[in-house]
Design a protein around this motif. Structure first.
Motif, PDB file in Angstrom:
ATOM      1  N   THR A  59      38.441  15.632  -5.400  1.00 25.19           N
ATOM      2  CA  THR A  59      37.892  16.971  -5.602  1.00 25.19           C
ATOM      3  C   THR A  59      37.610  17.201  -7.091  1.00 25.19           C
ATOM      4  N   LEU A  60      38.555  16.783  -7.926  1.00 26.01           N
ATOM      5  CA  LEU A  60      38.331  16.932  -9.368  1.00 26.01           C
ATOM      6  C   LEU A  60      37.241  15.992  -9.860  1.00 26.01           C
ATOM      7  N   ARG A  61      37.197  14.791  -9.293  1.00 24.02           N
ATOM      8  CA  ARG A  61      36.118  13.859  -9.676  1.00 24.02           C
ATOM      9  C   ARG A  61      34.756  14.430  -9.281  1.00 24.02           C
ATOM     10  N   GLN A  65      31.713  15.173 -11.841  1.00 22.31           N
ATOM     11  CA  GLN A  65      30.374  14.598 -11.650  1.00 22.31           C
ATOM     12  C   GLN A  65      29.304  15.690 -11.635  1.00 22.31           C
ATOM     13  N   LEU A  66      29.616  16.811 -11.013  1.00 18.50           N
ATOM     14  CA  LEU A  66      28.616  17.889 -10.971  1.00 18.50           C
ATOM     15  C   LEU A  66      28.310  18.393 -12.378  1.00 18.50           C
ATOM     16  N   LEU A  67      29.360  18.547 -13.186  1.00 16.06           N
ATOM     17  CA  LEU A  67      29.127  18.991 -14.564  1.00 16.06           C
ATOM     18  C   LEU A  67      28.368  17.915 -15.338  1.00 16.06           C
ATOM     19  N   ALA A  68      28.754  16.648 -15.119  1.00 14.72           N
ATOM     20  CA  ALA A  68      28.107  15.560 -15.870  1.00 14.72           C
ATOM     21  C   ALA A  68      26.622  15.466 -15.543  1.00 14.72           C
ATOM     22  N   MET A  69      26.238  15.812 -14.333  1.00 16.41           N
ATOM     23  CA  MET A  69      24.812  15.685 -14.006  1.00 16.41           C
ATOM     24  C   MET A  69      24.008  16.916 -14.421  1.00 16.41           C
ATOM     25  N   GLU A 288      29.879   7.669 -18.445  1.00 18.59           N
ATOM     26  CA  GLU A 288      30.665   8.000 -19.645  1.00 18.59           C
ATOM     27  C   GLU A 288      30.994   9.484 -19.689  1.00 18.59           C
ATOM     28  N   ARG A 289      30.009  10.290 -19.405  1.00 14.15           N
ATOM     29  CA  ARG A 289      30.172  11.742 -19.464  1.00 14.15           C
ATOM     30  C   ARG A 289      31.198  12.201 -18.414  1.00 14.15           C
ATOM     31  N   THR A 290      31.121  11.632 -17.211  1.00 16.49           N
ATOM     32  CA  THR A 290      32.062  12.017 -16.152  1.00 16.49           C
ATOM     33  C   THR A 290      33.491  11.645 -16.551  1.00 16.49           C
ATOM     34  N   LEU A 291      33.675  10.456 -17.083  1.00 16.98           N
ATOM     35  CA  LEU A 291      35.027  10.023 -17.448  1.00 16.98           C
ATOM     36  C   LEU A 291      35.586  10.910 -18.559  1.00 16.98           C
ATOM     37  N   GLU A 292      34.722  11.307 -19.486  1.00 20.51           N
ATOM     38  CA  GLU A 292      35.145  12.231 -20.549  1.00 20.51           C
ATOM     39  C   GLU A 292      35.631  13.554 -19.954  1.00 20.51           C
ATOM     40  N   LEU A 293      34.833  14.087 -19.030  1.00 20.18           N
ATOM     41  CA  LEU A 293      35.182  15.369 -18.422  1.00 20.18           C
ATOM     42  C   LEU A 293      36.485  15.279 -17.643  1.00 20.18           C
ATOM     43  N   LEU A 294      36.717  14.116 -17.033  1.00 21.33           N
ATOM     44  CA  LEU A 294      37.929  13.944 -16.235  1.00 21.33           C
ATOM     45  C   LEU A 294      39.183  13.920 -17.100  1.00 21.33           C
ATOM     46  N   ASP A 295      38.994  13.627 -18.384  1.00 18.52           N
ATOM     47  CA  ASP A 295      40.130  13.623 -19.305  1.00 18.52           C
ATOM     48  C   ASP A 295      40.629  15.021 -19.595  1.00 18.52           C
ATOM     49  N   GLN A 297      41.434  17.981 -17.664  1.00 12.86           N
ATOM     50  CA  GLN A 297      41.613  18.615 -16.361  1.00 12.86           C
ATOM     51  C   GLN A 297      41.812  20.121 -16.490  1.00 12.86           C
ATOM     52  N   ALA A 298      42.337  20.556 -17.628  1.00 15.62           N
ATOM     53  CA  ALA A 298      42.528  21.999 -17.822  1.00 15.62           C
ATOM     54  C   ALA A 298      41.153  22.688 -17.822  1.00 15.62           C
ATOM     55  N   HIS A 299      40.194  22.056 -18.474  1.00 15.75           N
ATOM     56  CA  HIS A 299      38.842  22.628 -18.511  1.00 15.75           C
ATOM     57  C   HIS A 299      38.235  22.663 -17.105  1.00 15.75           C
ATOM     58  N   LEU A 300      38.379  21.547 -16.376  1.00 20.06           N
ATOM     59  CA  LEU A 300      37.835  21.498 -15.009  1.00 20.06           C
ATOM     60  C   LEU A 300      38.432  22.593 -14.140  1.00 20.06           C
ATOM     61  N   SER A 301      39.751  22.733 -14.215  1.00 19.66           N
ATOM     62  CA  SER A 301      40.413  23.747 -13.392  1.00 19.66           C
ATOM     63  C   SER A 301      39.932  25.143 -13.756  1.00 19.66           C
ATOM     64  N   ALA A 302      39.722  25.369 -15.046  1.00 18.40           N
ATOM     65  CA  ALA A 302      39.264  26.696 -15.479  1.00 18.40           C
ATOM     66  C   ALA A 302      37.854  26.980 -14.949  1.00 18.40           C
ATOM     67  N   VAL A 303      36.989  25.973 -14.993  1.00 14.86           N
ATOM     68  CA  VAL A 303      35.628  26.142 -14.471  1.00 14.86           C
ATOM     69  C   VAL A 303      35.688  26.485 -12.979  1.00 14.86           C
ATOM     70  N   LEU A 304      36.518  25.756 -12.246  1.00 12.38           N
ATOM     71  CA  LEU A 304      36.598  25.962 -10.796  1.00 12.38           C
ATOM     72  C   LEU A 304      37.207  27.323 -10.467  1.00 12.38           C
TER      73      LEU A 304
END
Ligand code: ATP
Ligand code: MG
Length: 332
Positions: A59-61, A65-69, A288-295, A297-304
């Motif tokens: 789910t986080l991946r 990926q959505l942000l990276a694209m 590369e961009r996706t792997l960076e974003l996955l590092d 997780q606090a940012h991802l959770s906040a976006v979601l």
């Protein structure tokens, strides 16, 4: 601005080129002049058995990926389906409006339950198109950008919307599918008459957005073609070559006709080698961009979290109307 809504299941570690060219690229484009709601369909994912830890990771991946694209949280509400409980709640109401035979006609269920037999499939898999109708109708969207495999579900969605509007009171907008013909059905590289699928394709048949670029290149070079030797677009007789031309054209913007001319008299090896390069050029920065974003997780959770809040505001209002019209007593 017209609204759009679409979702994708977190059923694999990576999205594939069918998802991207068939649907996700349109999500990115539609952001410009629409009001989008995009969600990760974890409720749909559990229609088949999932490992809880893997589901959470995927789910986080998916979000990364959505942000990276290029999905921009400033323009689009991006959220996880299970964080907006109104989906399941409206899903129930719509299940009660759906005929058993009507649900049975859904070809995705036939396809997806074919392997283990109908008896092994869950009731959730059977009713998931109805939940999908709820996913859509909650947001009253004008357009739903999807691949060709979802056209039948969109028709069911419109039927259910119309039935509800007719039986109670006009509540739902009848959404239009937004399907780009050229890329609506990207085929499995190993079985080019079937669609590329996260859960049904063999690994060699899928170009994953997050594969090592060298792996993607190898998959393209090993794609199944035919023995006639001519590079020509003909889905009926040359599904493998046509699929490669479709992907090539979609990634470069060159027309199929221009590609046919460019490769006239040349071998399949040339086409595959060039397409492999195009694909590597595309997936390398994406990965590369996706792997960076996955590092982060606090940012991802906040976006979601913020996406779910925006979605809930709309979903709650629709569900309130629905409950009232159906005859449920409002609390307090
Ligand atoms: P699963 O096999 O788990 O159903 P999937 O690959 O079909 O996975 P979904 O999450 O069900 O992916 O679908 C996400 C979006 O991608 C949908 O809009 C769907 O229509 C689109 N899509 C999926 N496969 C293809 C394909 N091969 N070509 C074009 N669009 C596709
Ligand atoms: Mg699917």
């Amino acid at each position: 601005r017209p609204r759009v809504l679409s979702g994708i299941q977190p059923t694999a570690d990576s999205f594939h080129f069918g998802n991207y060219l068939g649907a996700l690229r349109q999500w990115v484009d539609l952001q410009r002049d629409h009001q989008p709601f995009f969600f990760i369909a974890d409720l749909h994912a559990i229609t088949v058995e999932q490992d809880p830890k893997v589901l959470r990771e995927r789910t986080l991946r998916a979000a990364a990926q959505l942000l990276a694209m290029g999905i921009d949280p400033a323009r689009s509400a991006i959220f996880v389906q299970s964080q907006v409980p109104e989906h399941a709640q409206l899903g129930w109401v719509l299940q009660c409006l759906t005929g058993f035979g009507e649900a049975r006609r859904m070809t995705q269920f036939k396809d997806k339950s074919a392997k283990g037999g109908e008896g092994a499939a869950s009731v959730g898999l059977f009713t998931y198109p109805v939940l999908q109708a709820a996913d859509i109708l909650l947001y009253r969207p004008h357009f739903v950008p999807v691949g060709e495999d979802q056209r039948q579900h969109l028709e069911l969605t419109r039927d259910l919307a119309q039935r509800f509007n007719h039986r109670y009171k006009k509540t739902f907008r009848l959404p239009e599918p937004y399907i780009l013909k050229a890329t609506a059905k990207i085929a499995d590289l190993q079985d080019p008459t079937s669609k590329m699928s996260k859960s049904a394709s063999s690994p060699a048949g899928i170009i994953e957005m997050l594969d090592q670029p060298s792996v993607s290149a190898k998959k393209i070079r090993s794609a199944v073609t035919d023995s006639d030797g001519e590079i020509r677009f003909d889905v009926e007789n040359k599904p493998g070559i046509s699929n490669l031309l479709t992907i090539y054209s979609a990634l470069t913007g060159e027309t199929i006709t221009a590609l046919e001319e460019q490769y006239a008299g040349r071998g399949y090896g040339d086409l595959k080698k060039d397409l492999a390069e195009v694909v590597v050029g595309f997936v390398t920065p994406f990965r590369e961009r996706t792997l960076e974003l996955l590092d982060d997780q606090a940012h991802l959770s906040a976006v979601l979290k913020s996406g779910a809040e925006q979605a809930r505001e709309v979903a709650q209002a629709t569900l309130r109307d629905v409950y009232q019209r159906v005859g449920f007593v409002a609390p307090g």
